[in-house]
Design a protein around this motif. Structure first.
Motif, PDB file in Angstrom:
ATOM      1  N   VAL A  27       3.053  -3.709   0.817  1.00 37.49           N
ATOM      2  CA  VAL A  27       4.369  -3.069   0.816  1.00 37.49           C
ATOM      3  C   VAL A  27       4.233  -1.687   1.436  1.00 37.49           C
ATOM      4  N   ILE A  28       4.925  -1.463   2.544  1.00 35.34           N
ATOM      5  CA  ILE A  28       4.901  -0.168   3.212  1.00 35.34           C
ATOM      6  C   ILE A  28       5.899   0.747   2.515  1.00 35.34           C
ATOM      7  N   TYR A  29       5.449   1.946   2.167  1.00 32.46           N
ATOM      8  CA  TYR A  29       6.324   2.895   1.488  1.00 32.46           C
ATOM      9  C   TYR A  29       7.375   3.444   2.432  1.00 32.46           C
ATOM     10  N   TRP A  30       8.452   3.953   1.859  1.00 29.28           N
ATOM     11  CA  TRP A  30       9.497   4.618   2.630  1.00 29.28           C
ATOM     12  C   TRP A  30       8.880   5.727   3.455  1.00 29.28           C
ATOM     13  N   PHE A  41       1.685  10.531  12.532  1.00 32.10           N
ATOM     14  CA  PHE A  41       2.412   9.922  11.420  1.00 32.10           C
ATOM     15  C   PHE A  41       1.400   9.301  10.469  1.00 32.10           C
ATOM     16  N   THR A  42       1.551   9.572   9.187  1.00 27.69           N
ATOM     17  CA  THR A  42       0.709   8.963   8.167  1.00 27.69           C
ATOM     18  C   THR A  42       1.487   7.822   7.528  1.00 27.69           C
ATOM     19  N   LEU A  43       1.054   6.610   7.776  1.00 31.37           N
ATOM     20  CA  LEU A  43       1.683   5.430   7.205  1.00 31.37           C
ATOM     21  C   LEU A  43       0.963   5.096   5.910  1.00 31.37           C
ATOM     22  N   LYS A  44       1.731   4.896   4.837  1.00 26.90           N
ATOM     23  CA  LYS A  44       1.156   4.571   3.529  1.00 26.90           C
ATOM     24  C   LYS A  44       1.718   3.248   3.044  1.00 26.90           C
ATOM     25  N   TRP A  45       0.900   2.511   2.309  1.00 29.42           N
ATOM     26  CA  TRP A  45       1.333   1.236   1.775  1.00 29.42           C
ATOM     27  C   TRP A  45       0.707   0.992   0.414  1.00 29.42           C
ATOM     28  N   ARG A  46       1.256  -0.005  -0.276  1.00 27.85           N
ATOM     29  CA  ARG A  46       0.760  -0.395  -1.592  1.00 27.85           C
ATOM     30  C   ARG A  46      -0.013  -1.699  -1.464  1.00 27.85           C
ATOM     31  N   ARG A  47      -1.082  -1.779  -2.245  1.00 34.22           N
ATOM     32  CA  ARG A  47      -1.910  -2.985  -2.301  1.00 34.22           C
ATOM     33  C   ARG A  47      -1.022  -4.183  -2.660  1.00 34.22           C
ATOM     34  N   PRO A  48      -1.288  -5.364  -2.078  1.00 31.42           N
ATOM     35  CA  PRO A  48      -0.484  -6.539  -2.427  1.00 31.42           C
ATOM     36  C   PRO A  48      -0.619  -6.893  -3.905  1.00 31.42           C
ATOM     37  N   GLU A  49       0.457  -7.382  -4.483  1.00 28.26           N
ATOM     38  CA  GLU A  49       0.394  -7.819  -5.882  1.00 28.26           C
ATOM     39  C   GLU A  49      -0.492  -9.046  -6.016  1.00 28.26           C
ATOM     40  N   GLU A  50      -0.450  -9.937  -5.040  1.00 26.57           N
ATOM     41  CA  GLU A  50      -1.261 -11.151  -5.053  1.00 26.57           C
ATOM     42  C   GLU A  50      -2.496 -10.936  -4.188  1.00 26.57           C
ATOM     43  N   THR A  79      -8.903  -0.484   8.110  1.00 28.12           N
ATOM     44  CA  THR A  79      -9.293   0.447   7.057  1.00 28.12           C
ATOM     45  C   THR A  79      -9.361  -0.281   5.719  1.00 28.12           C
ATOM     46  N   LYS A  80     -10.102   0.281   4.790  1.00 25.09           N
ATOM     47  CA  LYS A  80     -10.123  -0.217   3.401  1.00 25.09           C
ATOM     48  C   LYS A  80      -9.129   0.571   2.549  1.00 25.09           C
ATOM     49  N   GLY A  81      -8.656   1.697   3.074  1.00 27.32           N
ATOM     50  CA  GLY A  81      -7.753   2.571   2.333  1.00 27.32           C
ATOM     51  C   GLY A  81      -6.315   2.084   2.347  1.00 27.32           C
ATOM     52  N   LEU A  82      -5.449   2.857   1.698  1.00 27.07           N
ATOM     53  CA  LEU A  82      -4.038   2.516   1.585  1.00 27.07           C
ATOM     54  C   LEU A  82      -3.156   3.430   2.431  1.00 27.07           C
ATOM     55  N   GLN A  83      -3.738   4.004   3.463  1.00 25.77           N
ATOM     56  CA  GLN A  83      -2.963   4.782   4.417  1.00 25.77           C
ATOM     57  C   GLN A  83      -3.766   4.920   5.699  1.00 25.77           C
ATOM     58  N   TYR A  84      -3.034   5.242   6.766  1.00 23.85           N
ATOM     59  CA  TYR A  84      -3.710   5.489   8.030  1.00 23.85           C
ATOM     60  C   TYR A  84      -2.917   6.526   8.808  1.00 23.85           C
ATOM     61  N   ASP A  85      -3.640   7.433   9.479  1.00 21.93           N
ATOM     62  CA  ASP A  85      -3.017   8.481  10.276  1.00 21.93           C
ATOM     63  C   ASP A  85      -2.990   8.037  11.742  1.00 21.93           C
TER      64      ASP A  85
END
Length: 134
Positions: A27-30, A41-50, A79-85
């Protein structure tokens, strides 16, 4: 049950099968919760629920320019992280950003966003196809 040929009879050995499937869509954050400067731009997202049974998830974050009904090539990072620049962006162009989760079971469907960077230091969310959370 497994036939134990040495004993010549059935034995009650347990066999455990573990299937790994592809993870769910990230899920990509607003964009308001992300940082946009003049050319990055720093794009952030949430780990999948499944997770698909495998919690070792990596992400492919990518973007492309979409201008005058033409789609540019994907610029891709892993990346292994939850954001990327992302950097070296044009602040007057519409971009399509996608994030794909990957594990041993495969790839998720992409979480995606269209972002119009219509003035320096600001963003406008043009369209989204995934549910987003602040």
């Amino acid at each position: 049950f497994v036939v134990d040929f040495a004993a010549g009879a059935l034995s009650s050995r347990h066999i455990f099968l573990f299937f790994v499937g592809a993870p769910g869509r990230p899920v990509i954050y607003w964009p308001e919760s992300c940082l946009l400067t003049k050319d990055s731009f720093t794009l952030k997202w949430r780990r999948p629920e499944e997770t698909g049974g495998d919690k070792d998830i990596s992400y492919t974050a990518r973007y492309r320019v979409e201008k005058d009904n033409k789609k540019g090539p994907w610029i891709t990072q892993t990346t292994k992280g939850l954001q990327y620049d992302f950097s070296n962006l044009d602040n007057k162009v519409q971009y399509k950003f996608e994030v794909i989760a990957k594990n041993k079971g495969g790839e998720s469907q992409p979480g995606e966003r269209y972002i119009q960077t219509n003035f320096p230091g600001g963003i406008f969310l043009k369209r989204t196809s995934v549910q987003c959370y602040p």
